[in-house]
Design a protein around this motif. Structure first.
Motif, mmCIF file in Angstrom:
data_model
loop_
_atom_site.group_PDB
_atom_site.id
_atom_site.type_symbol
_atom_site.label_atom_id
_atom_site.label_comp_id
_atom_site.label_asym_id
_atom_site.label_seq_id
_atom_site.Cartn_x
_atom_site.Cartn_y
_atom_site.Cartn_z
ATOM 1 N N UNK A 25 0.844 -1.208 0.000
ATOM 2 C CA UNK A 25 0.000 0.000 0.000
ATOM 3 C C UNK A 25 0.875 1.253 0.000
ATOM 4 N N UNK A 26 2.005 1.201 0.710
ATOM 5 C CA UNK A 26 2.922 2.352 0.744
ATOM 6 C C UNK A 26 3.509 2.579 -0.647
ATOM 7 N N UNK A 27 3.940 1.487 -1.281
ATOM 8 C CA UNK A 27 4.519 1.608 -2.630
ATOM 9 C C UNK A 27 3.500 2.167 -3.617
ATOM 10 N N UNK A 28 2.264 1.663 -3.538
ATOM 11 C CA UNK A 28 1.216 2.144 -4.452
ATOM 12 C C UNK A 28 0.992 3.643 -4.282
ATOM 13 N N UNK A 29 0.946 4.064 -3.018
ATOM 14 C CA UNK A 29 0.733 5.477 -2.715
ATOM 15 C C UNK A 29 1.881 6.320 -3.296
ATOM 16 N N UNK A 30 3.112 5.819 -3.118
ATOM 17 C CA UNK A 30 4.290 6.559 -3.593
ATOM 18 C C UNK A 30 4.267 6.735 -5.106
ATOM 19 N N UNK A 89 2.352 9.813 -6.184
ATOM 20 C CA UNK A 89 2.663 11.098 -5.540
ATOM 21 C C UNK A 89 3.418 12.039 -6.473
ATOM 22 N N UNK A 90 3.370 13.336 -6.159
ATOM 23 C CA UNK A 90 4.224 14.293 -6.863
ATOM 24 C C UNK A 90 5.634 14.258 -6.293
ATOM 25 N N UNK A 91 5.744 13.906 -5.002
ATOM 26 C CA UNK A 91 7.059 13.782 -4.373
ATOM 27 C C UNK A 91 6.903 13.038 -3.046
ATOM 28 N N UNK A 92 8.030 12.519 -2.559
ATOM 29 C CA UNK A 92 8.003 11.784 -1.288
ATOM 30 C C UNK A 92 8.946 12.469 -0.293
ATOM 31 N N UNK A 93 8.427 12.708 0.885
ATOM 32 C CA UNK A 93 9.248 13.257 1.961
ATOM 33 C C UNK A 93 9.494 12.118 2.949
ATOM 34 N N UNK A 94 10.756 11.768 3.101
ATOM 35 C CA UNK A 94 11.120 10.582 3.872
ATOM 36 C C UNK A 94 11.888 11.021 5.120
ATOM 37 N N UNK A 95 11.670 10.328 6.250
ATOM 38 C CA UNK A 95 12.413 10.640 7.475
ATOM 39 C C UNK A 95 13.678 9.804 7.547
ATOM 40 N N UNK A 96 13.625 8.728 8.297
ATOM 41 C CA UNK A 96 14.757 7.791 8.398
ATOM 42 C C UNK A 96 14.197 6.486 8.947
#
Ligand code: NAD
Length: 361
Positions: free
Chosen positions: A59-64, A67-74
């Protein structure tokens, strides 16, 4: 009104704290400039392992992908350290990079004038450093086949293969020239062409691509010399481009020039959707205590504005707000020194948002 969909993957540890502040900054930009941001948060890393048994749920991959962009933490932390390598949180990030074809990693190393003394190098050497390392991210030694450890007569043999094809070199070289064009128009291509066949091809392809960018000055540098030049005279560099392994090492070396890990943003570009993340990890030693520096994540959001949304003026506004808050003497613990005001992660985020708002009035 233009609407952008940003997928937020906070991950673990301080990833959650710093992305919260970066999102606040993007919201302030949205309000200031009149664009809409729709933020969708999803699980990744250890948090996803706990909830779904996998570091990157489908589900995370599908959402990504949408997206227009991904903001990732760590991602990562001691809780998941004993898992086998293929099940660890970091696999989530690697899978994401591969899935989205993110073949270029951009890491700026810019030294803020008021933090010169946080750098391990002398002021006379490091002051004014403003460079960007572009590392090829999906090819070379880390992915080449054959690879592995095998039994041979009289012992064992370890094998890795450094492989690059012409299209792989060409696409990262082209991206590097485009980026250099938006900076000070100087590109240093780093290789080991005096020894490695792969590097001979690398150099040849970079030279061919350079024909399309006569306005960018191209130089070639051997990787061993580059490692030395980065600490001897970092001011000579603007944009650097290199293959995966060399880039891994040189970008960490360049990072040290700029002082704290908490200040360093990055972008991974390539396919349709790019990913933006601070260079640092989850910092389990300070997680959950409001001690993290959110500036790396906030500057990653600035890169998102510049590279994914083509809003360079807004990116600059965010960078200016960061600079002004530092100029006023506010510091998180990692960059704190005598005579400056110690603040936590949330407060630092708040101060930057407030300053940004004044830039829109
Ligand atoms: P780290 O970057 O998390 O921390 C190194 C040191 O720098 C720590 O002392 C930490 O407190 C400090 N630090 C880092 N970021 C900071 C910030 N924003 N503000 C203030 N101080 C900061 O590296 P590590 O300790 O080697 O790794 C911890 C975990 O993070 C491990 O599980 C590792 O695998 C993971 N990790 C993840 C990524 C990623 O998701 N991209 C990158 C590196 C490490």
């Amino acid at each position: 009104m233009t609407n952008y969909k940003i997928v937020v993957l906070p991950g673990d540890g301080i990833g959650q704290e710093v992305t919260t502040e970066a999102v606040k900054v993007l919201r302030a930009v949205g309000q200031g400039v009149g664009v809409g941001f729709e933020f969708e948060e999803a699980l990744c890393g250890g948090a996803a392992i706990d909830a779904h048994g996998t570091p990157i749920p489908g589900a995370t991959l599908d959402l990504c992908r949408t997206a227009d962009a991904i903001l990732f933490g760590a991602v990562g932390g001691p809780k998941w350290d004993d898992l086998p390598p293929e099940q660890r949180p970091e696999r989530g990030l690697l899978a994401l990079r591969k899935e989205l074809d993110l073949f270029a990693n951009l890491r700026p190393a810019k030294l803020f004038p008021m933090l010169v003394d946080a750098s391990p190098l002398k002021r006379s050497v490091v002051e004014g450093t403003d460079l960007l390392v572009i590392r090829e991210l999906t090819g070379g030694l880390y992915f080449g086949e054959p690879r592995g450890i095998e039994k041979i007569q009289g012992g064992m043999r370890g094998i890795n293969s450094m492989i690059y094809t012409t299209p792989e070199i060409e696409r990262v070289a082209r991206l590097a020239f485009e980026v250099a064009r938006k900076r000070r128009r100087k590109l240093t291509s780093v290789d080991k062409a005096n020894v490695l066949a792969v590097s001979t091809l690398w150099r040849q392809v970079v030279m061919e691509v350079s024909q399309d960018y006569p306005d960018v000055t191209l130089e070639h540098m051997l990787v061993d010399n580059c490692a030395m030049q980065l600490i001897l005279n970092p001011l000579q560099f603007d944009t650097l481009v290199t293959e995966n392994t060399f880039g891994d090492i040189l970008s960490d070396e360049a990072a040290v020039l700029a002082g704290s890990m908490g200040m360093l943003p990055s972008a991974s570009l390539g396919g349709k959707t790019a990913l933006y993340e601070p260079v640092h990890g989850t910092a389990p030693d300070i997680a959950g205590r409001d001690l993290a520096n959110p500036i790396a994540a906030i500057l990653s959001a600035a890169m998102l504005l510049r590279y994914s949304l083509d809003l360079p003026a807004e990116a600059e506004r965010v960078e200016t707000a960061v600079l002004r808050v530092l100029e006023k003497g506010y510091r998180t613990k990692d960059i704190h020194s005598e005579g400056t005001t110690l603040v936590g992660c949330r407060r630092m985020g708040e101060l930057i948002v407030r300053d940004l708002e004044t830039l829109y009035t």
